[in-house]
Scaffold this motif. Structure first.
Motif, mmCIF file in Angstrom:
data_model
loop_
_atom_site.group_PDB
_atom_site.id
_atom_site.type_symbol
_atom_site.label_atom_id
_atom_site.label_comp_id
_atom_site.label_asym_id
_atom_site.label_seq_id
_atom_site.Cartn_x
_atom_site.Cartn_y
_atom_site.Cartn_z
ATOM 1 N N ALA A 19 41.419 24.144 43.377
ATOM 2 C CA ALA A 19 40.634 25.074 44.189
ATOM 3 C C ALA A 19 39.727 24.351 45.175
ATOM 4 O O ALA A 19 39.457 24.861 46.268
ATOM 5 N N ASP A 20 39.231 23.184 44.813
ATOM 6 C CA ASP A 20 38.339 22.448 45.706
ATOM 7 C C ASP A 20 38.601 20.950 45.551
ATOM 8 O O ASP A 20 39.443 20.524 44.757
ATOM 9 N N ASP A 21 37.854 20.159 46.335
ATOM 10 C CA ASP A 21 38.078 18.703 46.323
ATOM 11 C C ASP A 21 37.796 18.096 44.956
ATOM 12 O O ASP A 21 38.488 17.166 44.519
ATOM 13 N N ALA A 22 36.789 18.592 44.271
ATOM 14 C CA ALA A 22 36.459 18.046 42.947
ATOM 15 C C ALA A 22 37.614 18.263 41.977
ATOM 16 O O ALA A 22 38.011 17.353 41.234
ATOM 17 N N TRP A 24 40.673 18.741 42.834
ATOM 18 C CA TRP A 24 41.806 17.940 43.322
ATOM 19 C C TRP A 24 41.695 16.500 42.824
ATOM 20 O O TRP A 24 42.682 15.900 42.381
ATOM 21 N N ARG A 70 45.492 18.493 52.694
ATOM 22 C CA ARG A 70 44.224 19.152 52.379
ATOM 23 C C ARG A 70 43.187 18.905 53.462
ATOM 24 O O ARG A 70 42.346 19.791 53.742
ATOM 25 N N CYS A 71 43.235 17.709 54.079
ATOM 26 C CA CYS A 71 42.161 17.308 55.006
ATOM 27 C C CYS A 71 42.493 17.537 56.479
ATOM 28 O O CYS A 71 41.603 17.809 57.286
ATOM 29 N N ARG A 117 37.262 12.069 55.350
ATOM 30 C CA ARG A 117 37.395 12.824 54.102
ATOM 31 C C ARG A 117 38.697 12.454 53.380
ATOM 32 O O ARG A 117 38.730 12.303 52.156
#
Length: 883
Positions: A19-22, A24, A70-71, A117
């Motif tokens: 759901a988010d970078d963390a 991931w 993602r980025c 990022r």
């Protein structure tokens, strides 16, 4: 009933679901960890290395592409390329991944935050990246300035963005634009030379570098890059149709790549970090991971693994040299050959056989080739075409016992030529010697898992032969009398044969000296050597350790020791050959092993034995004769220096008779002069340079008291001096006369005044001087020699001899001396011998009344205390900071 575990979702799906970078990052870490664990299981199960590096690369691709998606927004005018090893899809568990973000400056700036990022995500996920963000023009400029950058960009593949980006980049970096073939070849060849020099131009290191060392993976990559740049081919196999690489050569390189790659892959798994040096920390464990087993103590699993590595490295180096030569010839263009002998010519300075197909006939034309090479000293080496034909024909060589007499005569003729050592070395390097002498083939690449033998057996053998060649040419001043002894040999080539066979039975189990002697006798019989010659060579092989053991472990100033050695040697001829073999063997074991002290020791034993043989074994030299001669020569020297005879005799009146047996006349004169120049009753400390750089001789005359020897040894240890030999005598007027032969490990000894001051300070209160024990060097921690202590009474019954065998460690002698002091024992002589990680020390002891130690209970306690000292379990064994 237990629940059936739900299988882990594929890595790509887990990353996409984050759901988010963390989330991931956690999914990426978990996925990569699971993949590494899977790779280890597959590795230990023996899965093909090609598949393993591919799977490793696939896992990284999945994470990298997911992070990019993602980025970076879809359609961003940027391309993501894998370069270097990652670009050729050859990735190891802890390798960096080389990434290039390709885009024009405006696109770089517009997406700067997203790119930052992207790289942060990869680092957080545990992927170590080597990254660059460049435009096409910037790539060209960077490649022009740095050939390493260019080389990395030559191997690239698209991960995201325009699939045609690699082709576009390749066109921009083409040889017509920058680094044309000749310039690229010259730069990369010089780069390889410099890299090899960092490893002393040999793969035969105890802890070899699998990637950068000679014969390592980088050498394979270097010739691949050259082929790509010079001929526009995608890899080594593409050189085969061009005639630049033989099919057998290509298959050999592919085989050796798999061997080296597997070692590197396993090393990364074990180390858990990017590690390219196959160090002692990992060698045994890696051998077990590879499924290797100890056969016996002379063929350990780790030795089998390292032998396979050294053989692979040798093959890579051999074919690497041939390919470089072919590339050089192609770049140099045509050149008229220069005839040097019938059927032979020089091409580009290399010796070529006009009809190399003849080599398929076996050993006869090969020995003819080496004879021609012997007669062409101007040749830079063997021409690549001839070398290839030779390599492809090795299987045609039959063992020497199956050869016809004329071929054996050819071999003996090569052995008896002035260039025999160079020829044998070439034959060994090119694989011919291993075919002709299968026993030599079995020790090719064979290492011994210790710190004493720093070379493989075959490399050690060749080094021994090189030292013998140096004796003939007086090429090494470290050997005082070897060049004088060599001309006396009846047949010098018999010395070479002894050198060739002395370690040829290593690794078989059993006594390699005895087994090697059997091989030598068989060789002599097959080659029709005269019986006397065969017997001599076999005796030398069987007894090649005799002189070394006698000189380093026994007191050669004792006439009885010399007499026993002389009886074993029996005649001057055997002594001459054995002396030269011993010198070459010790010096050829390790560059650090030979020193001036050992040179003097062997020369003294040689001279004393020669005198005993000349006098006749039935007329042994008696101690009183030696002492009388020493007195006379020392007195002559002292009188010549201005001392009067009365003064000398007064000093000598208290001198122990045995001193005139143990010391040279010039040592007696030096000690006597020092005592004469001091005030009566003063402590006398004399220091002088001795024999070699970093070598010192120290003489101490002090009032005898318990703990004196221990205090002196501890002080010398604190000064960073290693004791090679200690002589401890007692004068009739109550003084101890202690002499030490010392060496500074780094070759730089302390100033004499500093040594004198430190010793005098220690002697003011010897009881307060304690040994300092320091941490052992990293390498020693992997080689544990069980401590063994033994006692026996010497022949005259007045002394007890103690032998100690254990692991070497800093401050060992000082610690042992302290234990002897605590048990109120006196040391009268000490001989210190270090063999890599193992020490073999010998002490002559008495009790406080100068009698042999006969109390068995005391000896048992002493033995236990010394073992505890060696293992660091005593108070004085605690580690302290060195002052």
């Amino acid at each position: 009933m237990s629940a059936v575990p739900t299988p882990e979702p594929p890595l790509a799906a887990a990353l996409a679901a984050a759901a988010d970078d963390a989330a991931w990052r956690e999914a990426a870490k978990a996925g990569l960890a699971a993949r590494r664990a899977d790779l280890r299981r597959r590795f230990e199960a023996g899965e093909a290395i090609d598949r393993l590096v591919g799977l490793c690369c696939e896992a990284s691709d999945t994470v990298v592409v997911s992070a990019w998606s993602r980025c970076l927004p879809p359609g961003a005018p940027l391309q993501l390329l894998a370069t270097g090893g990652y670009g050729r899809a050859e990735l190891y568990p802890q390798s960096d991944i080389d990434l290039l973000v390709l885009g024009e400056p405006a696109a770089q700036k517009a997406h700067e935050a997203a790119i930052g990022r992207f790289f942060s995500l990869l680092w957080d996920a545990g992927l170590a990246t080597s990254q660059a963000v460049r435009s096409l023009a910037q790539c060209v400029e960077a490649g022009r300035e740095d050939i390493t950058v260019l080389t990395s960009l030559m191997e690239c593949r698209a991960l995201a963005g325009d699939a045609g980006a690699p082709a576009t980049l390749a066109a921009a970096l083409a040889p017509g634009v920058l680094w044309p073939p000749a310039a690229y070849f010259a730069a990369k060849r010089e780069e390889q030379r410099a890299r090899h020099a960092r490893f002393h131009d040999t793969a035969h290191n105890l802890e070899p570098n699998l990637k950068e060392g000679p014969g390592g993976l980088r050498d394979l990559q270097t010739v691949t890059w050259m082929g790509m740049r010079l001929y526009g081919v995608p890899g080594l196999r593409a050189l085969v149709p061009l005639g630049l690489l033989g099919e057998d050569e290509c298959a050999s390189l592919e085989r050796e790549w798999r061997q080296l790659a597997r070692l590197r892959f396993g090393l990364h798994l074990l180390a858990g970090r990017r590690e390219e040096r196959l160090g002692f920390d990992h060698q045994k464990t890696l051998a077990a991971m590879l499924g290797l087993k100890d056969e016996h103590r002379d063929n350990l699993a780790v030795e089998q693994m390292m032998q396979a590595f050294f053989r692979s490295a040798a093959t890579v180096m051999r074919i690497n040299d041939r390919l470089l030569q072919r590339f050089e010839e192609q770049l140099s263009g045509e050149e008229s050959p220069v005839p040097v002998a019938e059927g032979y010519e020089l091409r580009h300075g290399y010796l070529a056989m006009r009809a190399p197909a003849r080599l398929r006939e076996g050993a006869a034309p090969m020995f003819e080739l080496f004879a021609a090479w012997d007669q062409a000293p101007q040749a830079r080496g063997l021409h690549s075409e001839t070398a290839r034909a030779l390599g492809e024909s090795l299987a045609a060589i039959k063992p020497c016992d199956e050869q016809p007499p004329e071929v054996r005569q050819q071999f003996m003729a090569l052995l008896e030529s002035p260039q025999a050592v160079a020829t044998l070395t070439r034959m060994a390097r090119l694989g011919v010697l291993a075919r002709y002498l299968p026993a030599f083939g079995r020790v090719s690449g064979r290492m011994q898992y210790d710190l004493f033998h720093v070379y493989t057996v075959d490399q050690h053998t060749l080094t021994v032969l090189a030292h013998m060649d140096g004796f003939a040419r007086r090429a090494d001043e470290r050997f005082a009398i070897a060049h004088e002894v060599l001309p006396r040999l009846r047949k010098p080539h018999l010395l070479l044969l002894a050198g060739l066979f002395h370690d040829i039975a290593k690794g078989r189990g059993g006594d390699h000296s005895e087994l090697g002697a059997v091989d030598a006798r068989e060789f002599a019989a097959v080659h029709a050597l005269p019986a006397a010659d065969g017997d001599l060579v076999a005796w030398l092989v069987e007894q090649h350790l005799l002189m070394s053991v006698t000189a380093q472990r026994q007191d050669i100033s004792d006439p009885e020791v010399v007499a026993r050695f002389a009886n074993k040697v029996a005649d001057r001829e055997h002594l001459d050959y054995l002396y030269l073999l011993t010198c070459a063997d010790i010096a050829g074991t390790s560059p650090k092993l030979w020193n001036a002290w050992k040179d003097r020791l062997l020369a003294d034993l040689y001279s004393a034995t020669r005198f005993a043989l000349r006098r006749g074994l039935e007329n042994p030299v008696h101690a009183n004769e030696i002492m009388a001669e020493t007195r006379a020569k020392a007195m002559e020297r002292l009188l010549g220096e201005g001392l009067d005879e009365a003064t000398v005799q007064a000093i000598w009146a208290a001198y122990p008779d045995v001193g005139f047996l143990r010391y040279r006349p010039e040592q007696i004169a030096w000690q006597t002069r020092g005592i004469a120049e001091s005030d009566a009753g003063d402590t006398v400390v004399l220091v002088r340079p001795h024999l070699q750089a970093g070598g010192l001789e120290v003489f101490v005359r002090a009032l005898d008291r318990d703990g004196l020897f221990a205090a002196l040894v501890a002080t010398l240890d604190r000064l960073g001096l290693n004791v090679l030999e200690a002589r401890v005598l007692n004068s009739s007027d109550g003084h101890a006369l202690d002499t030490f032969q010392l060496i500074a490990p780094q070759g730089i000894a302390p100033e004499a005044d500093a040594v004198v001051a430190a010793i005098k300070a220690a002697l003011r209160d010897p009881a307060r001087v304690r040994p300092v024990r320091r941490a052992a060097p990293r390498q020693l921690r992997h080689f544990r020699v069980p401590a063994r202590v033994a006692f026996d009474t010497v022949a005259d019954g007045r002394r007890t001899r103690m032998s100690l065998v254990c692991t070497d460690q800093p401050g060992l002698l000082a610690g042992v001396a302290q234990v002897l002091r605590q048990h109120r024992l006196r040391v009268h002589d000490a001989r210190i011998a270090t063999f890599g990680e193992k020490v073999e020390d010998f002490f002559l002891l008495t009790d406080e009344r100068d009698r042999a130690v006969e109390d068995q209970a005391l000896l048992d306690k002493l033995s236990q205390a010394i073992v505890a000292c060696v293992d660091g379990e005593t108070d004085h064994g605690k580690k302290e900071a060195r002052p």
